[in-house]
Design a protein around this motif. Sequence first.
Motif, short mmCIF file in Angstrom:
data_model
loop_
_atom_site.label_atom_id
_atom_site.label_comp_id
_atom_site.label_asym_id
_atom_site.label_seq_id
_atom_site.Cartn_x
_atom_site.Cartn_y
_atom_site.Cartn_z
N GLU A 30 0.82 -1.21 0.00
CA GLU A 30 0.00 0.00 0.00
C GLU A 30 0.86 1.26 0.00
O GLU A 30 0.56 2.23 -0.70
N ALA A 31 1.94 1.26 0.79
CA ALA A 31 2.79 2.45 0.88
C ALA A 31 3.41 2.77 -0.48
O ALA A 31 3.45 3.94 -0.90
N SER A 32 3.90 1.75 -1.17
CA SER A 32 4.49 1.98 -2.50
C SER A 32 3.47 2.54 -3.47
O SER A 32 3.77 3.46 -4.25
N ALA A 33 2.24 2.03 -3.39
CA ALA A 33 1.20 2.51 -4.29
C ALA A 33 0.88 3.98 -4.02
O ALA A 33 0.72 4.77 -4.96
N VAL A 34 0.80 4.34 -2.76
CA VAL A 34 0.49 5.73 -2.41
C VAL A 34 1.61 6.66 -2.86
O VAL A 34 1.36 7.72 -3.47
N LEU A 35 2.85 6.30 -2.55
CA LEU A 35 3.97 7.17 -2.89
C LEU A 35 4.24 7.22 -4.39
O LEU A 35 4.69 8.24 -4.91
N ALA A 36 3.94 6.14 -5.08
CA ALA A 36 4.08 6.15 -6.55
C ALA A 36 3.10 7.12 -7.17
O ALA A 36 3.40 7.78 -8.18
N LEU A 58 12.80 -1.03 -2.21
CA LEU A 58 11.96 0.16 -2.38
C LEU A 58 10.66 0.02 -1.61
O LEU A 58 10.21 0.97 -0.95
N ASP A 59 10.06 -1.16 -1.67
CA ASP A 59 8.81 -1.39 -0.91
C ASP A 59 9.06 -1.26 0.59
O ASP A 59 8.24 -0.68 1.32
N ASP A 60 10.19 -1.80 1.07
CA ASP A 60 10.51 -1.71 2.50
C ASP A 60 10.70 -0.26 2.93
O ASP A 60 10.23 0.16 3.99
N ALA A 61 11.41 0.53 2.09
CA ALA A 61 11.64 1.94 2.42
C ALA A 61 10.33 2.71 2.47
O ALA A 61 10.08 3.51 3.39
N ALA A 62 9.46 2.47 1.49
CA ALA A 62 8.16 3.15 1.46
C ALA A 62 7.33 2.77 2.69
O ALA A 62 6.68 3.62 3.31
N ARG A 63 7.37 1.48 3.05
CA ARG A 63 6.61 1.02 4.22
C ARG A 63 7.10 1.68 5.49
O ARG A 63 6.32 2.17 6.31
N VAL A 64 8.42 1.71 5.71
CA VAL A 64 8.99 2.29 6.93
C VAL A 64 8.67 3.78 7.02
O VAL A 64 8.33 4.29 8.09
N ILE A 65 8.75 4.48 5.90
CA ILE A 65 8.46 5.92 5.89
C ILE A 65 7.01 6.18 6.27
O ILE A 65 6.72 7.02 7.14
N MET A 66 6.09 5.47 5.64
CA MET A 66 4.68 5.75 5.92
C MET A 66 4.30 5.32 7.34
O MET A 66 3.53 6.02 8.02
N LEU A 67 4.84 4.19 7.82
CA LEU A 67 4.53 3.76 9.18
C LEU A 67 5.07 4.76 10.20
O LEU A 67 4.41 5.04 11.22
N TYR A 68 6.24 5.31 9.94
CA TYR A 68 6.81 6.28 10.87
C TYR A 68 5.88 7.49 10.99
O TYR A 68 5.58 7.94 12.11
N HIS A 69 5.43 8.01 9.87
CA HIS A 69 4.59 9.22 9.93
C HIS A 69 3.18 8.90 10.43
O HIS A 69 2.56 9.75 11.09
N LEU A 70 2.67 7.71 10.15
CA LEU A 70 1.39 7.30 10.74
C LEU A 70 1.49 7.32 12.26
O LEU A 70 0.59 7.84 12.94
N ASP A 71 2.56 6.76 12.80
CA ASP A 71 2.71 6.65 14.24
C ASP A 71 3.07 7.98 14.88
O ASP A 71 2.56 8.34 15.94
N ILE A 127 17.79 6.85 -0.52
CA ILE A 127 17.37 5.46 -0.61
C ILE A 127 18.24 4.78 -1.65
O ILE A 127 18.19 5.13 -2.84
N THR A 128 19.05 3.84 -1.21
CA THR A 128 19.97 3.14 -2.11
C THR A 128 19.64 1.65 -2.09
O THR A 128 18.67 1.22 -1.44
N ALA A 129 20.48 0.88 -2.76
CA ALA A 129 20.29 -0.57 -2.76
C ALA A 129 20.43 -1.15 -1.36
O ALA A 129 19.94 -2.25 -1.07
N ASP A 130 21.11 -0.41 -0.46
CA ASP A 130 21.25 -0.85 0.93
C ASP A 130 20.05 -0.48 1.79
O ASP A 130 19.99 -0.84 2.97
N GLY A 131 19.12 0.30 1.24
CA GLY A 131 17.92 0.67 1.97
C GLY A 131 17.87 2.14 2.33
O GLY A 131 18.65 2.95 1.82
N LEU A 132 16.96 2.48 3.23
CA LEU A 132 16.74 3.87 3.65
C LEU A 132 17.71 4.25 4.75
O LEU A 132 17.92 3.49 5.71
#
Length: 800
Positions: free
Chosen positions: A637-643, A662-675, A734-739
């Motif tokens: 869901e996070a990737s879809a929203v940010l895309a 990319l999906d993991d980075a999008a998820r972590v970003i959105m969860l952080y701001h949700l919380d 955001i690189t290949a190593d993550g956020l």
Amino acid sequence: MTMRLRDRSLDAFLRFLTRSERAEAERVVSLVAAARTHASRFAALSDAEIGAEAAGFRRSSGPACPVMRDDEIPRWCALNVEAAQRSLGLRPFDVQLLAAVRMLRGDVIEMATGEGKTLSGALAAAGYVLAGRTVHVLSVNDYLARRDAEWMEPMYRLLGVSVAWVGTGSSPGARRSAYAADVTYAAVSEVGFDVLRDRQCTRGADLVSPRRDVALVDEADSVMVDEARVPLVLAGSGSWTPESDTTLQAARVVDALESGRHFEIDGESRSTWLTSLGETFVETQLGGVDLYGADDRTATAINLALHARALLHRDVHYVVRDERVQLVDPGRGRIATLQRWPDGLQETVEAKEGISASEHTEIMDSITVQGLLNRYRNLCGMTGTARSAAEQLRTFYNGWVSIVPPNVPSRREDEPDRVYATLKTKNDAIVAEIERAHATARPVLVGTLDVAESEELAECLADRGIDCAVLNAKNDADEAGFIARAGELGAVTISTQIAGRGTDIRLGGPDGRDREVVAALGGLYVIGTGHHPSSRLDDQLRGRAGRQGDPGSSVFFTSLEDKQMVGFGDPASIDVEPDMDGRLQGMGVIRAIEHAQRVAEGANLAIHANTWRYSRVIEHQRGLVDEIREQVLHQTEASAVLAQRCPERFQELRESVPAKVLDDAARVIMLYHLDRRWAEHLAFLADLRESIHLNVLAGKDPLAEFNRTAGPAFQAYLDDVYDRSASTFTGSAITADGLDMDAADMNRPTSTWTYMVHDNPFGSALDRIIRGLHTAHKRRVTAWRDALSRINATLRHRRS
């Protein structure tokens, strides 16, 4: 035996039911009675065959079937009787089976103390599991959760049902394993804390607690009513450091004030305020400042210090132990180890006692006990005093109460109140009555209202050569042993609160050695030193006598100077002369005492209802956030929203970063701001609720204004989450190593902890306004009555 059950039940079990409900209840009684026809067949089976029979129930009932079918109940009851007998050495009475069936129907059942609620609850839990459900048996503390899980485990194991328990010290792995069992025993607070901690997880694999299915609540009225509005809190290290100097200075200034001169206290001891002289004194001590023109922090610190000094008393509301201020649970008399006062009051009491202030916390999330329980698909429970809580259970949980008759009719004698004019004469009478009963070696259980009272009473008895066991918040670790020995010959036990202690009092002691001697003396003698704010707590104390048909008796001593009578009654209306012992006789006196308790219960119900109306809005919003968080956590869901919001940035990263990263980075970003934004939203709603009472003065409905503001604020919360997420996604590395979390300034608190916010002893600002108006009204009535008395006295004097 079955016919006796039917005869007794038609009076007690069916008395308060409508015609249709009575027909349903009679049908259940007949189904339980029919279990006898299957008893001999199950008795001939091996343990393995018993397990196979239970598995057969599991196959015949699926998740879509919430309860046992009528045609299954007789067989199921017979199977339970045999399983309990073999594994536990306990043969369930028909009334215990009846209670289990009613819980399978979703009721809260009332069973008298000593009638075997623990076994009934286990039978009901197993029944739900065999119907394809998972069950959380929610208790009031860790001790009872572990004890009951381990005690009932052999029966569960024989039926092929897995069982585990969760305690305060359980690791995340142990919790995850325990929740995977068919039946999980836990304190309700621990389940709530696990729910809150799960809301901070950023990976699905880190979740601990599963979805809530069936909750079976022990001490249901205590948990579902008394603690319903208590918030469970998840906190982290806050960035704001408390102004300890201001708090300490306020404590020193307030300590120099004189009651009645510099400040006054209302009759209910729930509110206090500075007089004009007091305001001048405080302003002088603070260096000539204008108290109400100064910054809010100074005025708030003085107000909190005044409340801490005048309204919160050591060994009543809290104890000081291990260099810490520890709250006392008023409903159970135990240390509330997980509770704190909110809004700076905890730090203020610590300053009052000269203790270093505890670390400041930032609330990250919270949920009320009521909000937690209402998230279960099915809810049932058991207690010894459900009848008087029936209205609240129906209103707040859509639940129904079933009264289950005792296996043996009660022989307890409940004496009318002994009412005295003053506290001193009451206390002298209590000591004399204990001394009289003790002289015969009859065991006495004394229920006091607070720690200080229990210790003062113990000292008075010691002066008269009477040894007693004192069970209060200072030694609650020894409670099981104290309670178990309370029925011994010559025992005198003093307890600050007996509710939820979880141990039966057997006549003659745990081994029953002197049972017949104690029974001949009249059984356990229960003495209450005053009425609790709820009649249910009184009933729980009374219920310790007369266990399973034992002889016993109870009596409450009260006075016109009791806090409850002063705060909620009208002592001046009692125009009865005391006898030589200071006792007031007559039904009018008894009715006045009962009226004060009803008013206190009404006040508490009004506060609960008021809290519930506000909490419903927050719980609805939390439910929506949970749905969004669930989608973000387990889906893309996070990737879809940010895309959609950052198409160019998303396309750029998709070409250079693996899809999973990319999906993991999008998820972590959105969860952080949700919380993060949810914590800010909760703080906003808390401030809003505290200030919304001002609408009363403008003739507006505070609740309507709260809803009118909370709705747009929630929409702004959602919009802000998406905007912040898009901004972080666009500007972060955001690189290949993550956020890079540090560079994105998205670090979560390094430590978190949980606690229960003690229900503010002074109520909300709106509650204080209402009480203020009530107090003012009482003063006007009192002044009017005094003036009328003076006029009448003058007229009588002139006539003479």
